[in-house]
Design an enzyme around this catalytic site. Structure first.
Site, mmCIF file in Angstrom:
data_model
loop_
_atom_site.group_PDB
_atom_site.id
_atom_site.type_symbol
_atom_site.label_atom_id
_atom_site.label_comp_id
_atom_site.label_asym_id
_atom_site.label_seq_id
_atom_site.Cartn_x
_atom_site.Cartn_y
_atom_site.Cartn_z
ATOM 1 N N LYS A 22 82.446 -79.816 20.332
ATOM 2 C CA LYS A 22 82.981 -80.720 19.304
ATOM 3 C C LYS A 22 83.573 -81.966 19.954
ATOM 4 O O LYS A 22 83.264 -83.091 19.558
ATOM 5 C CB LYS A 22 84.070 -79.996 18.503
ATOM 6 C CG LYS A 22 84.905 -80.916 17.630
ATOM 7 C CD LYS A 22 85.994 -80.176 16.877
ATOM 8 C CE LYS A 22 87.301 -80.021 17.600
ATOM 9 N NZ LYS A 22 88.143 -81.228 17.653
ATOM 10 N N ASN A 23 84.433 -81.750 20.948
ATOM 11 C CA ASN A 23 85.148 -82.900 21.507
ATOM 12 C C ASN A 23 84.228 -83.854 22.267
ATOM 13 O O ASN A 23 84.497 -85.047 22.340
ATOM 14 C CB ASN A 23 86.295 -82.431 22.406
ATOM 15 C CG ASN A 23 87.448 -81.877 21.583
ATOM 16 O OD1 ASN A 23 87.460 -82.009 20.349
ATOM 17 N ND2 ASN A 23 88.418 -81.266 22.251
ATOM 18 N N CYS A 118 95.341 -83.007 13.757
ATOM 19 C CA CYS A 118 96.186 -81.809 13.739
ATOM 20 C C CYS A 118 97.652 -82.182 13.896
ATOM 21 O O CYS A 118 97.985 -83.080 14.660
ATOM 22 C CB CYS A 118 95.808 -80.906 14.904
ATOM 23 S SG CYS A 118 94.376 -79.890 14.632
ATOM 24 N N ARG A 123 101.628 -87.477 19.093
ATOM 25 C CA ARG A 123 100.280 -87.945 19.426
ATOM 26 C C ARG A 123 100.037 -89.431 19.125
ATOM 27 O O ARG A 123 99.198 -89.779 18.292
ATOM 28 C CB ARG A 123 99.226 -87.097 18.713
ATOM 29 C CG ARG A 123 99.383 -85.643 19.014
ATOM 30 C CD ARG A 123 98.267 -84.830 18.430
ATOM 31 N NE ARG A 123 97.070 -84.847 19.267
ATOM 32 C CZ ARG A 123 95.952 -84.216 18.941
ATOM 33 N NH1 ARG A 123 95.850 -83.564 17.822
ATOM 34 N NH2 ARG A 123 94.917 -84.265 19.748
ATOM 35 N N ASP A 308 93.993 -76.398 24.557
ATOM 36 C CA ASP A 308 93.212 -75.939 23.410
ATOM 37 C C ASP A 308 92.891 -74.436 23.462
ATOM 38 O O ASP A 308 92.278 -73.912 22.535
ATOM 39 C CB ASP A 308 91.896 -76.730 23.300
ATOM 40 C CG ASP A 308 92.131 -78.134 22.741
ATOM 41 O OD1 ASP A 308 93.263 -78.427 22.310
ATOM 42 O OD2 ASP A 308 91.171 -78.938 22.744
ATOM 43 N N ARG A 400 86.845 -77.095 11.067
ATOM 44 C CA ARG A 400 86.776 -78.348 11.823
ATOM 45 C C ARG A 400 86.164 -78.111 13.208
ATOM 46 O O ARG A 400 85.547 -79.029 13.766
ATOM 47 C CB ARG A 400 88.179 -78.939 12.004
ATOM 48 C CG ARG A 400 88.793 -79.473 10.737
ATOM 49 C CD ARG A 400 90.097 -80.186 11.050
ATOM 50 N NE ARG A 400 89.927 -81.086 12.166
ATOM 51 C CZ ARG A 400 90.895 -81.433 13.008
ATOM 52 N NH1 ARG A 400 92.105 -80.983 12.853
ATOM 53 N NH2 ARG A 400 90.664 -82.264 14.002
HETATM 54 C C1 UD1 Z 1 91.753 -84.421 23.264
HETATM 55 C C2 UD1 Z 1 91.063 -83.341 22.498
HETATM 56 C C3 UD1 Z 1 92.054 -82.252 22.076
HETATM 57 C C4 UD1 Z 1 92.810 -81.746 23.306
HETATM 58 C C5 UD1 Z 1 93.416 -82.887 24.087
HETATM 59 C C6 UD1 Z 1 94.055 -82.445 25.395
HETATM 60 C C7 UD1 Z 1 89.280 -84.568 21.386
HETATM 61 C C8 UD1 Z 1 88.699 -85.034 20.111
HETATM 62 N N1 UD1 Z 1 90.445 -83.906 21.314
HETATM 63 O O1 UD1 Z 1 92.719 -84.983 22.372
HETATM 64 O O2 UD1 Z 1 91.330 -81.190 21.471
HETATM 65 O O3 UD1 Z 1 93.858 -80.887 22.869
HETATM 66 O O4 UD1 Z 1 92.392 -83.861 24.402
HETATM 67 O O5 UD1 Z 1 93.141 -81.786 26.180
HETATM 68 O O6 UD1 Z 1 88.699 -84.704 22.445
HETATM 69 N N2 UD1 Z 1 99.161 -89.491 24.323
HETATM 70 C C9 UD1 Z 1 100.019 -90.555 24.218
HETATM 71 N N3 UD1 Z 1 99.487 -91.793 23.985
HETATM 72 C C10 UD1 Z 1 98.158 -92.003 23.856
HETATM 73 C C11 UD1 Z 1 97.279 -90.908 23.966
HETATM 74 C C12 UD1 Z 1 97.812 -89.653 24.214
HETATM 75 O O7 UD1 Z 1 101.230 -90.411 24.335
HETATM 76 O O8 UD1 Z 1 97.756 -93.144 23.623
HETATM 77 C C13 UD1 Z 1 99.695 -88.144 24.614
HETATM 78 C C14 UD1 Z 1 99.409 -87.123 23.548
HETATM 79 O O9 UD1 Z 1 100.395 -87.150 22.524
HETATM 80 C C15 UD1 Z 1 99.452 -85.848 24.351
HETATM 81 C C16 UD1 Z 1 98.856 -86.257 25.698
HETATM 82 O O10 UD1 Z 1 99.014 -87.657 25.755
HETATM 83 O O11 UD1 Z 1 100.778 -85.417 24.533
HETATM 84 C C17 UD1 Z 1 97.403 -85.904 25.916
HETATM 85 O O12 UD1 Z 1 96.644 -86.346 24.796
HETATM 86 P P1 UD1 Z 1 95.109 -86.755 24.917
HETATM 87 O O13 UD1 Z 1 94.565 -86.240 26.210
HETATM 88 O O14 UD1 Z 1 94.976 -88.180 24.624
HETATM 89 O O15 UD1 Z 1 94.495 -85.917 23.733
HETATM 90 P P2 UD1 Z 1 93.377 -86.380 22.711
HETATM 91 O O16 UD1 Z 1 92.384 -87.242 23.388
HETATM 92 O O17 UD1 Z 1 94.000 -86.841 21.462
#
Ligand code: UD1
Length: 422
Positions: A22-23, A118, A123, A308, A400
């Site tokens: 999915k991701n 979620c 986030r 995850d 999802r």
């Molecule tokens: C992706 C995955 C999700 C997984 C996560 C961590 C997808 C669609 N989703 O989510 O399933 O749980 O990686 O492996 O691929 N953060 C910030 N600012 C930002 C971006 C992130 O503070 O601009 C923080 C987030 O709140 C979190 C951490 O960084 O605490 C990691 O998030 P991130 O790796 O970005 O997760 P996603 O890409 O949203």
């Protein structure tokens, strides 16, 4: 709304095919926006998040056709006629922010609503925005939307992520493929989904070096062309189903499973007393008689233990012999499954980002509620091992990220069915 009813106790035996990730698919789909030639994705998973991304890309003017019952996605962005990603779609899924970088890189402007997804912590998307600013984007946040412009096009730059973000790495990587000059991304995410995205972009004509390491270098090109790309195996679905025989006893082969995708997770299973072996078709997981052992888990960016899989691992450890400590380092507030597992007889203490689980001999069936995607499947795993009947509500979270859960598990002997809520 649907509910899932499970009668626990049966050891699982058989084989489960693992779908495309999915991701990975959610970041490969927006890559279509980088080119006016067709992009074909094979091995796509059939999930509601994929339908949401299809609707989002469609709202921008891209064409997305679902072929072979959804396993193949044919995408084309030759006619992008709208550059605004609307709140009504974006709020359903955080990955919607991934259209920002590609649209901006190709056409020099984009407006994207700030995302939802979620409810597992704050986030924010600040890193996505900072990275794009480093490439010369001008950003303005108004009324819940990011208004982005790059009138003369994006320019390559060096950007160091203050901490690892999968989504921000993907967004900036896509944008950098069409930027003028060289982009160097430091402290980049190393997840297999990033490697898969880079492989697809490279097929489209991008020049990328270092994907899968923490420094990625991109030489911008003038245009990208079409490509066909198979979506990498879903390591989270894989890990989830590896836990099914681990929690119930029995032996299951995960078809298409790859050890390199789940190495740190498999190490923890080994420490808990579960055997994981490679087979010709994938991975085989078996649990001998007797209880599993407690293990401590700390979630980390890849190649560490994935956040995850934390909820699902907690379900296993609820019945382990001894005390396990799970530390959640990626998302605050990602223990919403704990109160539901406690309803099934688990002993869990949550303090901030740490959950202490004291294993009990047997969980007991109960009515429980899915709170997010991975939490919902952790309840299903717990229910498979529990005594009696469990009814899981709010399973739309499950849809999802997991295709045909009931079919895959019942083929291995689980008693699981989906019903309409009374
Ligand atoms: C992706 C995955 C999700 C997984 C996560 C961590 C997808 C669609 N989703 O989510 O399933 O749980 O990686 O492996 O691929 N953060 C910030 N600012 C930002 C971006 C992130 O503070 O601009 C923080 C987030 O709140 C979190 C951490 O960084 O605490 C990691 O998030 P991130 O790796 O970005 O997760 P996603 O890409 O949203």
């Amino acid at each position: 709304m649907d509910q899932i009813i499970i009668r626990g106790g049966a050891p699982l035996r058989g084989a489960i095919p693992i779908a495309g990730a999915k991701n990975a698919c959610l970041t490969l789909m927006p890559a279509t926006l980088l080119s006016d030639e067709p992009l074909t994705l094979t091995n796509a998973p059939r999930l509601s998040d994929i339908s949401t991304m299809t609707a989002l890309l469609g709202s921008l003017g891209a064409e997305v056709s679902s072929l072979q019952e959804g396993k193949v996605l044919a995408l084309s962005s030759h006619d992008i006629n709208n550059h605004t990603a609307d709140y009504d779609i974006v709020r359903k899924m955080r990955a919607s922010i991934l259209v920002l970088g590609p649209m901006l890189a190709r056409d020099g402007h984009a407006v994207v609503s700030l995302p939802g997804g979620c409810a597992i912590g704050a986030r924010p998307v600040d890193l996505h925005l900072k990275g794009l600013e480093a490439l010369g984007a001008e950003l303005d946040l108004r009324e819940g939307y990011v208004h982005a412009k790059a009138p003369g096009g994006l320019r390559g730059a060096t950007f160091e992520f203050p901490f690892v973000s999968v989504g921000a790495t993907e967004n900036i990587l896509m944008a950098a493929t069409l930027a003028k000059g060289t982009t160097v991304l430091k402290n980049a995410a190393r997840e297999p989904e990033i490697v898969d995205l880079a492989a697809c972009l490279t097929k489209m004509g991008a020049r990328i070096d270092g994907a899968g390491t923490s420094t990625i270098t991109v030489e911008g090109v003038d245009r990208l062309h079409g490509a066909t790309h198979p979506v990498v195996t879903d390591r989270i679905e894989l890990g989830t189903y590896m836990l099914a025989p681990a929690i119930t006893g029995g032996e299951v082969e995960l078809l298409g499973g790859r050890m390199d995708l789940v190495a740190s997770f498999a190490e923890k299973l080994d420490a808990a007393g579960i055997s994981v072996t490679e087979t010709e078709g994938g991975l085989r997981v078996a649990r001998a008689n007797g209880r599993v052992r407690a293990v401590d888990v700390v979630t980390e960016p890849f190649p560490g233990f994935p956040t995850d899989l934390q909820a699902q691992m907690m379900a296993l450890l609820c019945t382990a012999e001894g005390v396990s400590v799970l530390e959640e380092k990626i998302f605050e507030n990602r223990f919403m499954h704990a109160p539901e597992l406690i309803r099934m007889g688990a002993q869990i203490d949550v303090h901030g980002g740490t959950a202490t689980v004291t294993g009990v001999e047997r969980l007991k069936g109960a009515p429980v509620m899915a709170t997010d995607l991975r939490a919902s499947v952790s309840l299903i795993l717990a229910a498979l091992a529990a005594e009696g009947e469990t009814v899981v509500s709010r399973v739309y979270h499950l849809d999802r990220g997991y295709e045909r859960v009931e079919e895959k598990l019942s083929a291995c002997g689980a008693s699981i069915e989906r019903v309409k809520e009374q």
